[in-house]
Design a protein around this motif. Structure first.
Motif, PDB file in Angstrom:
ATOM      1  N   THR A  60      52.571  33.063  51.068  1.00 18.89           N
ATOM      2  CA  THR A  60      52.495  33.866  52.305  1.00 18.89           C
ATOM      3  C   THR A  60      52.107  33.044  53.518  1.00 18.89           C
ATOM      4  N   GLY A  61      51.467  31.925  53.292  1.00 19.81           N
ATOM      5  CA  GLY A  61      51.015  31.096  54.414  1.00 19.81           C
ATOM      6  C   GLY A  61      49.708  31.551  55.001  1.00 19.81           C
ATOM      7  N   THR A  62      49.072  32.583  54.439  1.00 22.67           N
ATOM      8  CA  THR A  62      47.776  33.091  54.929  1.00 22.67           C
ATOM      9  C   THR A  62      46.796  33.127  53.775  1.00 22.67           C
ATOM     10  N   PRO A  63      45.478  33.025  54.077  1.00 22.66           N
ATOM     11  CA  PRO A  63      44.496  33.102  52.999  1.00 22.66           C
ATOM     12  C   PRO A  63      44.532  34.478  52.333  1.00 22.66           C
ATOM     13  N   MET A  64      44.195  34.513  51.095  1.00 26.35           N
ATOM     14  CA  MET A  64      44.180  35.764  50.344  1.00 26.35           C
ATOM     15  C   MET A  64      42.919  36.542  50.695  1.00 26.35           C
ATOM     16  N   PRO A  65      43.031  37.830  51.072  1.00 25.50           N
ATOM     17  CA  PRO A  65      41.839  38.621  51.361  1.00 25.50           C
ATOM     18  C   PRO A  65      40.948  38.762  50.127  1.00 25.50           C
ATOM     19  N   ALA A  66      39.660  38.939  50.403  1.00 25.32           N
ATOM     20  CA  ALA A  66      38.695  39.035  49.293  1.00 25.32           C
ATOM     21  C   ALA A  66      38.903  40.297  48.496  1.00 25.32           C
ATOM     22  N   ASP A  67      39.214  41.440  49.158  1.00 24.12           N
ATOM     23  CA  ASP A  67      39.409  42.671  48.411  1.00 24.12           C
ATOM     24  C   ASP A  67      40.656  42.617  47.541  1.00 24.12           C
ATOM     25  N   ALA A  68      41.691  41.874  48.029  1.00 21.35           N
ATOM     26  CA  ALA A  68      42.902  41.723  47.196  1.00 21.35           C
ATOM     27  C   ALA A  68      42.609  40.886  45.954  1.00 21.35           C
ATOM     28  N   LEU A  69      41.800  39.842  46.145  1.00 27.80           N
ATOM     29  CA  LEU A  69      41.425  39.021  44.987  1.00 27.80           C
ATOM     30  C   LEU A  69      40.593  39.800  44.012  1.00 27.80           C
ATOM     31  N   SER A  70      39.659  40.638  44.534  1.00 25.78           N
ATOM     32  CA  SER A  70      38.826  41.441  43.646  1.00 25.78           C
ATOM     33  C   SER A  70      39.659  42.437  42.868  1.00 25.78           C
ATOM     34  N   ALA A  71      40.704  43.016  43.503  1.00 22.48           N
ATOM     35  CA  ALA A  71      41.567  43.962  42.791  1.00 22.48           C
ATOM     36  C   ALA A  71      42.434  43.255  41.766  1.00 22.48           C
ATOM     37  N   LEU A  78      37.239  42.644  38.923  1.00 21.94           N
ATOM     38  CA  LEU A  78      35.848  42.267  38.696  1.00 21.94           C
ATOM     39  C   LEU A  78      34.928  43.224  39.437  1.00 21.94           C
ATOM     40  N   PRO A  79      33.668  43.361  39.004  1.00 27.94           N
ATOM     41  CA  PRO A  79      32.726  44.181  39.769  1.00 27.94           C
ATOM     42  C   PRO A  79      32.471  43.571  41.142  1.00 27.94           C
ATOM     43  N   ALA A  80      31.933  44.388  42.051  1.00 30.12           N
ATOM     44  CA  ALA A  80      31.767  43.961  43.438  1.00 30.12           C
ATOM     45  C   ALA A  80      30.870  42.746  43.578  1.00 30.12           C
ATOM     46  N   PRO A  81      29.681  42.670  42.899  1.00 28.96           N
ATOM     47  CA  PRO A  81      28.853  41.469  43.078  1.00 28.96           C
ATOM     48  C   PRO A  81      29.564  40.197  42.656  1.00 28.96           C
ATOM     49  N   MET A  82      30.300  40.235  41.538  1.00 22.86           N
ATOM     50  CA  MET A  82      30.996  39.042  41.064  1.00 22.86           C
ATOM     51  C   MET A  82      32.141  38.682  42.007  1.00 22.86           C
ATOM     52  N   ALA A  83      32.869  39.710  42.507  1.00 25.69           N
ATOM     53  CA  ALA A  83      33.972  39.436  43.433  1.00 25.69           C
ATOM     54  C   ALA A  83      33.449  38.837  44.719  1.00 25.69           C
ATOM     55  N   ASP A  84      32.284  39.357  45.224  1.00 29.05           N
ATOM     56  CA  ASP A  84      31.720  38.791  46.463  1.00 29.05           C
ATOM     57  C   ASP A  84      31.288  37.346  46.253  1.00 29.05           C
ATOM     58  N   ALA A  85      30.733  37.061  45.096  1.00 25.10           N
ATOM     59  CA  ALA A  85      30.280  35.683  44.833  1.00 25.10           C
ATOM     60  C   ALA A  85      31.476  34.730  44.781  1.00 25.10           C
ATOM     61  N   ILE A  86      32.576  35.150  44.174  1.00 27.91           N
ATOM     62  CA  ILE A  86      33.767  34.300  44.107  1.00 27.91           C
ATOM     63  C   ILE A  86      34.382  34.110  45.502  1.00 27.91           C
ATOM     64  N   ALA A  87      34.399  35.219  46.299  1.00 28.19           N
ATOM     65  CA  ALA A  87      34.936  35.105  47.659  1.00 28.19           C
ATOM     66  C   ALA A  87      34.106  34.180  48.508  1.00 28.19           C
ATOM     67  N   ALA A  88      32.751  34.203  48.306  1.00 28.74           N
ATOM     68  CA  ALA A  88      31.910  33.293  49.048  1.00 28.74           C
ATOM     69  C   ALA A  88      32.148  31.854  48.628  1.00 28.74           C
TER      70      ALA A  88
END
Length: 222
Positions: free
Chosen positions: A192-203, A207-217
């Motif tokens: 796509t040429g753009t970074p992947m959004p964190a919510d898209a990666l979590s979906a 993964l649960p929200a804390p783990m998804a936030d840690a990976i996005a960080a």
């Protein structure tokens, strides 16, 4: 000077009028059979009753008794002046006039007694002051001692602030999961040429929200 002349003229006029009225009353009383000193006493009796009634009217304007005797004395004086003006034959005085002249002393005595001894209208007594309604007297005592200062208002004690909740520790991301997430994010960027959004990666990883936030960080995703 003009006032003194006017007062003297009034006084002379009063003396003349009084002398003429006195003479007319004397002549009428003498013609009615009152001789000697009795004829001279009649004018004095009429004038005294007239003066007594006038003085009573000065202190009590609404006194009907004073007005009655004033009218009676004035009528006797005016009647004598008119009767001696030639309207009545003093040599043949009618019987009714003799009766009036003879009964005048008793009438004048009654009128003078009533004017002197009748009390005037009593004045309204002052209303007594009720002790209960009177304002109480306040006694003030001055002393050299300073007045005590009013007690200071007690300041309320502040309740201690509740401790701030400590954030939960960030979950530990396994290295294999982090590599897998990085590969997915790199593939999305390449396609796509753009970074992947964190919510898209979590979906995508589910993964649960804390783990998804840690990976996005870790991957610095938004």
């Amino acid at each position: 000077m003009p006032r003194s002349i006017r007062m003297d003229a009034v006084l002379v006029q009063a003396v003349i009028a009084g002398a003429l009225s006195f003479a007319h009353l004397h002549d009428l009383a003498e013609a009615a059979g009152q001789t000697g000193w009795k004829a001279w006493a009649y004018p004095i009796s009429v004038d005294l009753l007239l003066v007594a009634a006038w003085r009573r009217l000065r202190t009590a304007r609404c006194d009907r008794s004073a007005w009655t005797w004033f009218v009676i004395a004035l009528t006797a004086s005016l009647g004598a002046n008119i009767a001696t003006a030639g309207l009545l034959d003093l040599n043949q005085v009618p019987a009714w006039l003799r009766i009036l002249v003879a009964g005048w002393p008793a009438l004048a005595f009654l009128g003078g007694t009533l004017l002197v001894h009748t009390p005037t209208e009593p004045t309204a007594p002052a209303q007594p002051v009720d002790d209960e309604s009177a304002a109480p007297e306040v006694e003030m005592h001055r002393t050299d001692e300073p007045e005590p200062a009013p007690p200071a208002a007690a300041t309320p004690e502040l309740a201690p602030a509740p401790p701030k909740p400590t954030p939960p520790p960030a979950p530990v991301v396994p290295a294999a999961l982090l590599d897998h997430a990085r590969k997915i994010a790199d593939t999305h960027r390449a396609s796509t040429g753009t970074p992947m959004p964190a919510d898209a990666l979590s979906a995508r990883l589910q993964l649960p929200a804390p783990m998804a936030d840690a990976i996005a960080a870790e991957l610095q995703l938004t």
